[in-house]
Design a protein around this motif. Structure first.
Motif, mmCIF file in Angstrom:
data_model
loop_
_atom_site.group_PDB
_atom_site.id
_atom_site.type_symbol
_atom_site.label_atom_id
_atom_site.label_comp_id
_atom_site.label_asym_id
_atom_site.label_seq_id
_atom_site.Cartn_x
_atom_site.Cartn_y
_atom_site.Cartn_z
ATOM 1 N N LEU A 1 -10.136 -1.479 7.409
ATOM 2 C CA LEU A 1 -9.444 -0.585 6.485
ATOM 3 C C LEU A 1 -7.948 -0.647 6.768
ATOM 4 C CD1 LEU A 1 -9.677 1.637 4.271
ATOM 5 C CD2 LEU A 1 -9.634 3.307 6.152
ATOM 6 N N SER B 1 -4.947 1.188 6.095
ATOM 7 C CA SER B 1 -4.983 2.608 5.742
ATOM 8 C C SER B 1 -3.642 3.211 5.357
ATOM 9 C CB SER B 1 -5.552 3.393 6.931
ATOM 10 O OG SER B 1 -4.724 3.236 8.081
ATOM 11 N N ALA B 2 -2.618 2.379 5.118
ATOM 12 C CA ALA B 2 -1.277 2.874 4.806
ATOM 13 C C ALA B 2 -0.819 3.812 5.932
ATOM 14 C CB ALA B 2 -1.238 3.532 3.428
ATOM 15 N N THR C 1 -5.152 2.409 -0.198
ATOM 16 C CA THR C 1 -5.667 1.693 0.960
ATOM 17 C C THR C 1 -6.366 0.432 0.476
ATOM 18 O OG1 THR C 1 -7.777 2.865 0.954
ATOM 19 C CG2 THR C 1 -5.981 3.848 2.211
ATOM 20 N N TYR D 1 -9.569 -2.144 1.652
ATOM 21 C CA TYR D 1 -10.700 -2.381 2.550
ATOM 22 C C TYR D 1 -11.085 -3.841 2.466
ATOM 23 C CZ TYR D 1 -15.459 -2.108 4.453
ATOM 24 O OH TYR D 1 -16.605 -2.308 5.189
ATOM 25 N N THR E 1 0.815 -1.214 0.000
ATOM 26 C CA THR E 1 0.000 0.000 0.000
ATOM 27 C C THR E 1 0.848 1.265 0.000
ATOM 28 O OG1 THR E 1 -0.194 0.159 2.420
ATOM 29 C CG2 THR E 1 -1.839 -1.200 1.261
#
Length: 393
Positions: free
Chosen positions: A165, A167-168, A156, A158, A79
């Protein structure tokens, strides 16, 4: 760092770094340390979510092998390509030669730049784009591109079944997990956001818009703790921060840069006068406070007073550095007062004003306090007028 259970099918396999002094070689992270987060999803197909800094490669690879129990991962999902997350990418790629690397077009551009054009065969690269999905069995990843949060290749992922998530760097926080397990998330997450991600508020807003339609039960960032409770509050703060809005609109930060102590003393007097009006005030000595903390405090408060000595006809370097950092991080939409000092040729107010004019939507107070060394009757009258102006809104 011990392996942790996220859910029945997902494990945390990252590593703490308690030896790093400066994150990105500029932000102090001692004694709290930092974590390099990585996760693994165990299903019909196995996905490793990001690698870690090269400093933690051995521990991380051991964690991967321990969780796999002899199996091989099918995918490494990348990511974010910053070296604190991609530093071990080629190590795991060599360890598991059948594993595919999942990324977007910009991910693979950076992989070729970092490791050479022939580091990975084309057959091992699985390119995904906005909204694409990757099925692992009962789990499915949906990819949402997040360019410039805070690198151009960021995305990101999901996980649709368990509502997670990945989320980086978004929602990340300084602090090794073992050292800061009981620490509140917001203070170091705020410092991380404003100093590393904060310039890209518009891009964060774009990501928040994408995830607003999702049911999110857990956020798994690349630094700091997994966020499992109160997700709405983390999303609210990121929305606030990415609009450059203060958390305490009426609070005032007095940031001072003093050579011989007179400007610092005047700042303390100003603090007392403001507190006498019921205002919450934070005092920040720019000659001793790390800039990452000073910048964070400036964004936290709705109002700012800059108090600086004049130095050889110019702006005292600690104040100049602070203003340059504020501009670089997108500082805006604040009420600002100025106090200068100069025994024989005060120029700090004019020079600070010139720096502030480079920023957006700042409202400068009409009153300026001008000292000639120590505070005198004239400058104290100016100070009282500045207090009245700051408290009028």
């Amino acid at each position: 760092m011990a392996i942790r259970t996220v859910t029945d099918a997902i494990r945390y396999i990252g590593a703490d770094d308690n030896t790093l002094t400066l994150f990105e070689n500029q932000y102090p992270v001692q004694p709290m340390g930092v974590s390099y987060n990585s996760y693994i999803i165990l299903d019909e197909k196995i996905a490793v979510m990001d690698s870690v800094d090269a400093r933690a490669a051995e521990e991380w690879l051991s964690n991967v092998a321990q969780v796999l129990e002899g199996r091989s991962p099918d995918y490494l999902v990348v990511t974010h390509m910053e070296p604190d997350h991609s530093g071990s990418l080629m190590r795991i790629a060599q360890e598991y030669p059948e594993m595919k690397i999942v990324g977007n077009a910009k991910t693979f551009t950076l992989i070729k730049q970092f490791f050479g054009t022939g580091a990975l065969s084309e057959e091992r690269m699985l390119e995904v784009g906005e909204g694409d999905t990757l099925s692992l069995g009962t789990h499915r990843l949906r990819f949402l591109l997040a360019p410039m949060v805070h690198w151009p290749e960021v995305m990101t992922a999901y996980e649709e079944t368990e509502k997670i998530l990945f989320s980086a760097d978004a929602f990340g926080r300084f602090g090794a997990l073992e050292r800061t397990a009981r620490a509140p998330w917001a203070p170091q997450a705020r410092r991380y956001y404003y100093n590393i991600v904060g310039k890209y508020g518009a891009q964060v807003q774009a990501l928040l818009k994408k995830v607003s339609t999702l049911e999110i039960k857990t956020i798994c960032p690349l630094h700091g703790p997994m966020l499992t409770e109160g997700v709405e509050e983390y999303l609210r703060l990121y929305d606030l921060w990415s609009q450059w809005k203060p958390e305490e609109p009426e609070s005032i930060l007095i940031a001072h840069a003093s050579i011989h102590g007179n400007t610092a003393h005047a700042s303390e007097i100003l603090k007392g006068k403001l507190e006498g009006k019921g205002v919450r005030v934070t005092l920040c000595d720019l000659t001793v406070t790390d800039l990452s903390y000073a910048v964070t405090s400036a964004f936290y408060c709705g109002k700012l007073v800059l108090a600086s000595s004049t130095y050889d006809g110019g702006l005292f370097p600690p104040m100049k550095a602070f203003l340059e950092h504020l501009q670089a991080k997108g500082f805006r939409s604040r009420r600002v007062g100025l106090m200068e000092n100069g025994s024989w040729a005060p120029a700090a107010a004019r020079l600070m004003r010139a720096e502030l004019e480079k920023m957006k939507d700042l409202r400068l107070c009409e009153t300026e306090v001008s000292l000639r060394g120590a505070l005198n009757k004239t400058s104290e009258t100016q100070m009282d007028a500045l207090v009245a102006e700051l408290c009028a809104e």
